[in-house]
Motif scaffolding. Structure first.
Motif, mmCIF file in Angstrom:
data_model
loop_
_atom_site.group_PDB
_atom_site.id
_atom_site.type_symbol
_atom_site.label_atom_id
_atom_site.label_comp_id
_atom_site.label_asym_id
_atom_site.label_seq_id
_atom_site.Cartn_x
_atom_site.Cartn_y
_atom_site.Cartn_z
ATOM 1 N N LYS A 94 48.513 53.752 71.893
ATOM 2 C CA LYS A 94 48.157 54.097 73.272
ATOM 3 C C LYS A 94 48.234 55.604 73.525
ATOM 4 C CE LYS A 94 52.713 53.153 75.277
ATOM 5 N NZ LYS A 94 53.353 53.070 73.934
ATOM 6 N N SER A 95 49.276 56.256 73.004
ATOM 7 C CA SER A 95 49.393 57.710 73.199
ATOM 8 C C SER A 95 48.326 58.458 72.399
ATOM 9 C CB SER A 95 50.788 58.199 72.785
ATOM 10 O OG SER A 95 51.764 57.718 73.690
ATOM 11 N N THR A 96 47.979 57.931 71.234
ATOM 12 C CA THR A 96 46.925 58.533 70.412
ATOM 13 C C THR A 96 45.584 58.479 71.140
ATOM 14 O OG1 THR A 96 48.086 57.895 68.383
ATOM 15 C CG2 THR A 96 45.740 58.425 68.185
ATOM 16 N N ILE A 97 45.291 57.333 71.749
ATOM 17 C CA ILE A 97 44.050 57.186 72.504
ATOM 18 C C ILE A 97 44.058 58.097 73.722
ATOM 19 C CG2 ILE A 97 42.707 55.576 73.932
ATOM 20 C CD1 ILE A 97 43.559 53.356 71.947
ATOM 21 N N LEU A 98 45.190 58.150 74.434
ATOM 22 C CA LEU A 98 45.282 58.995 75.628
ATOM 23 C C LEU A 98 45.117 60.470 75.262
ATOM 24 C CD1 LEU A 98 45.959 58.135 78.657
ATOM 25 C CD2 LEU A 98 48.079 59.376 78.279
ATOM 26 N N GLU A 99 45.772 60.893 74.195
ATOM 27 C CA GLU A 99 45.657 62.273 73.724
ATOM 28 C C GLU A 99 44.207 62.616 73.390
ATOM 29 O OE1 GLU A 99 48.160 64.267 70.325
ATOM 30 O OE2 GLU A 99 46.322 63.402 69.476
ATOM 31 N N ALA A 100 43.506 61.692 72.747
ATOM 32 C CA ALA A 100 42.106 61.924 72.381
ATOM 33 C C ALA A 100 41.223 62.051 73.617
ATOM 34 C CB ALA A 100 41.605 60.792 71.490
ATOM 35 N N ILE A 101 41.484 61.216 74.634
ATOM 36 C CA ILE A 101 40.724 61.310 75.882
ATOM 37 C C ILE A 101 40.938 62.675 76.528
ATOM 38 C CG2 ILE A 101 40.506 60.391 78.236
ATOM 39 C CD1 ILE A 101 41.400 57.646 77.055
ATOM 40 N N ALA A 102 42.205 63.085 76.617
ATOM 41 C CA ALA A 102 42.531 64.368 77.251
ATOM 42 C C ALA A 102 41.927 65.542 76.482
ATOM 43 C CB ALA A 102 44.048 64.519 77.350
ATOM 44 N N THR A 103 42.056 65.515 75.158
ATOM 45 C CA THR A 103 41.551 66.614 74.336
ATOM 46 C C THR A 103 40.034 66.685 74.388
ATOM 47 O OG1 THR A 103 43.457 66.329 72.861
ATOM 48 C CG2 THR A 103 41.651 67.678 72.051
ATOM 49 N N ALA A 104 39.374 65.523 74.362
ATOM 50 C CA ALA A 104 37.912 65.489 74.454
ATOM 51 C C ALA A 104 37.440 66.037 75.793
ATOM 52 C CB ALA A 104 37.402 64.064 74.254
ATOM 53 N N TYR A 105 38.247 65.831 76.841
ATOM 54 C CA TYR A 105 37.877 66.332 78.166
ATOM 55 C C TYR A 105 38.054 67.844 78.268
ATOM 56 C CZ TYR A 105 36.851 65.896 83.118
ATOM 57 O OH TYR A 105 36.240 65.996 84.348
ATOM 58 N N GLY A 106 38.905 68.395 77.398
ATOM 59 C CA GLY A 106 39.115 69.838 77.401
ATOM 60 C C GLY A 106 40.530 70.268 77.684
ATOM 61 N N PHE A 107 41.439 69.305 77.862
ATOM 62 C CA PHE A 107 42.839 69.653 78.088
ATOM 63 C C PHE A 107 43.491 70.074 76.779
ATOM 64 C CE2 PHE A 107 42.088 66.682 81.664
ATOM 65 C CZ PHE A 107 42.545 67.472 82.716
ATOM 66 N N ASN A 108 44.528 70.897 76.899
ATOM 67 C CA ASN A 108 45.318 71.285 75.741
ATOM 68 C C ASN A 108 46.039 70.051 75.190
ATOM 69 O OD1 ASN A 108 46.595 73.300 74.003
ATOM 70 N ND2 ASN A 108 48.465 72.813 75.104
ATOM 71 N N PRO A 109 45.995 69.810 73.873
ATOM 72 C CA PRO A 109 46.623 68.601 73.310
ATOM 73 C C PRO A 109 48.114 68.468 73.611
ATOM 74 C CG PRO A 109 45.169 69.605 71.696
ATOM 75 C CD PRO A 109 45.259 70.574 72.845
ATOM 76 N N GLU A 110 48.799 69.593 73.846
ATOM 77 C CA GLU A 110 50.231 69.534 74.136
ATOM 78 C C GLU A 110 50.524 69.443 75.631
ATOM 79 O OE1 GLU A 110 53.007 71.978 71.911
ATOM 80 O OE2 GLU A 110 51.420 72.506 70.518
ATOM 81 N N GLY A 111 49.479 69.449 76.443
ATOM 82 C CA GLY A 111 49.671 69.299 77.874
ATOM 83 C C GLY A 111 49.292 70.528 78.663
ATOM 84 N N GLY A 112 49.196 70.346 79.971
ATOM 85 C CA GLY A 112 48.850 71.437 80.874
ATOM 86 C C GLY A 112 47.483 71.229 81.498
ATOM 87 N N THR A 113 46.974 72.301 82.087
ATOM 88 C CA THR A 113 45.657 72.267 82.711
ATOM 89 C C THR A 113 44.590 72.589 81.662
ATOM 90 O OG1 THR A 113 45.637 74.616 83.289
ATOM 91 C CG2 THR A 113 46.698 73.120 84.856
ATOM 92 N N ILE A 114 43.357 72.594 82.096
ATOM 93 C CA ILE A 114 42.252 72.969 81.204
ATOM 94 C C ILE A 114 42.459 74.383 80.658
ATOM 95 C CG2 ILE A 114 39.767 73.463 81.148
ATOM 96 C CD1 ILE A 114 40.174 70.526 81.276
ATOM 97 N N ASN A 115 43.143 75.239 81.438
ATOM 98 C CA ASN A 115 43.304 76.651 81.062
ATOM 99 C C ASN A 115 44.414 76.900 80.047
ATOM 100 O OD1 ASN A 115 41.268 77.455 82.906
ATOM 101 N ND2 ASN A 115 42.732 77.389 84.594
ATOM 102 N N PHE A 116 45.264 75.914 79.796
ATOM 103 C CA PHE A 116 46.342 76.105 78.819
ATOM 104 C C PHE A 116 45.774 76.025 77.402
ATOM 105 C CE2 PHE A 116 48.961 75.509 82.417
ATOM 106 C CZ PHE A 116 50.268 75.828 82.092
ATOM 107 N N ASN A 117 46.167 76.973 76.559
ATOM 108 C CA ASN A 117 45.663 76.953 75.186
ATOM 109 C C ASN A 117 46.755 77.231 74.150
ATOM 110 O OD1 ASN A 117 46.067 79.659 75.543
ATOM 111 N ND2 ASN A 117 43.906 80.241 75.462
ATOM 112 N N PHE A 118 48.034 77.051 74.532
ATOM 113 C CA PHE A 118 49.111 77.283 73.577
ATOM 114 C C PHE A 118 49.160 76.151 72.560
ATOM 115 C CE2 PHE A 118 51.046 74.464 76.650
ATOM 116 C CZ PHE A 118 51.909 73.683 75.902
ATOM 117 N N SER A 119 49.744 76.428 71.408
ATOM 118 C CA SER A 119 49.925 75.388 70.393
ATOM 119 C C SER A 119 51.211 75.661 69.637
ATOM 120 C CB SER A 119 48.744 75.364 69.415
ATOM 121 O OG SER A 119 48.953 74.395 68.412
#
Length: 246
Positions: A56-81
């Protein structure tokens, strides 16, 4: 297309299975992903529930990342890793978006919240948007709730991964109130959770992952049934759980 469908920001996803070279490697080997073709999202709240390791978290992460969110969290503008650990699943997901674009958005995940809080502290101009106090100077639960109360606004798309991890039961109920307020202000939520309290939101779709992903009623979810059984039959359940230690 109905009025609610027009108002939602993310209508559905589709998995481009023909582009996947092999289903033998992670995360494509997970039964839930092997059998995934598409998911339709409720205009208000969609829950994804399932046992640890179900995907479930893998699917949610993929949805968020595909939308443009940072994989580790935050807004669209976050780009830290801090560590590049997200899967490649997002590359194979097609998003079906609504007519309108959200004005706000956030990907909130318990797993990497510490890294998110550190990134915010390193950018002093951001702290005021999160309640004006360093997230690291609050308890885990307080800082998690501060993000939810201060940074989330109207007309937003919010993707939350196990938000209950840092919250007491009473805070989880407060979270339900806040979710409802934001939905009335035009927001949409997609949430992966184990919490029977959070998944009780009435106007929602619940997907449960077992061998495949199915829409279920709240009372049919395994999390609800286990919690209800334990609370209603505590002594008997404890006897069963502890009998191996006698």
């Amino acid at each position: 297309m109905g009025l609610l469908e027009c108002s939602q920001y993310l209508r559905s996803i589709q998995l481009n299975k023909d582009d996947i070279e092999s289903f033998s490697k992670y995360p494509f080997c997970l039964p839930a992903i092997e059998k995934l073709s598409s998911l339709e999202f409720h205009p208000k709240v969609t829950f994804i529930v399932g046992e640890n390791g179900s995907g479930k978290s893998t699917i949610l992460e993929a949805i968020a990342t595909a939308y443009g969110f940072n994989p580790e969290g935050g807004t669209i503008n976050f780009n830290f890793s801090s560590m590049d650990t997200h899967s490649e699943l997002y590359k194979y997901i097609k998003l079906v978006k609504g007519v309108k674009k959200p004005k706000n958005g956030f990907f909130l995940r318990a797993e990497s919240f510490y890294n998110l809080a550190t990134n915010i502290d390193q950018n002093p101009g951001l702290v005021s948007s999160y309640g004006g106090q360093s997230l690291h100077e609050q308890s885990h639960g307080e800082s998690f709730f501060a993000v939810f109360m201060n940074r989330f606004g109207s007309n937003g798309l919010y993707i939350l991964d196990e938000p209950e991890a840092a919250l007491s039961p009473s805070r989880q109920m407060s979270m339900l109130t806040r979710i409802n307020e934001l939905i009335k202000l035009g927001s949409q939520f997609i949430i992966a959770t184990h919490s029977p309290i959070i998944m009780a939101y009435p106007e929602s779709t619940i997907y449960e992952i077992k061998e495949k992903i199915e829409v279920v009623a709240y009372e049919e979810t395994e999390n609800y049934q286990i919690m209800k059984s334990f609370i209603n039959n505590r002594s008997r359940m404890l006897d069963i759980l502890m009998e191996g230690n006698h």
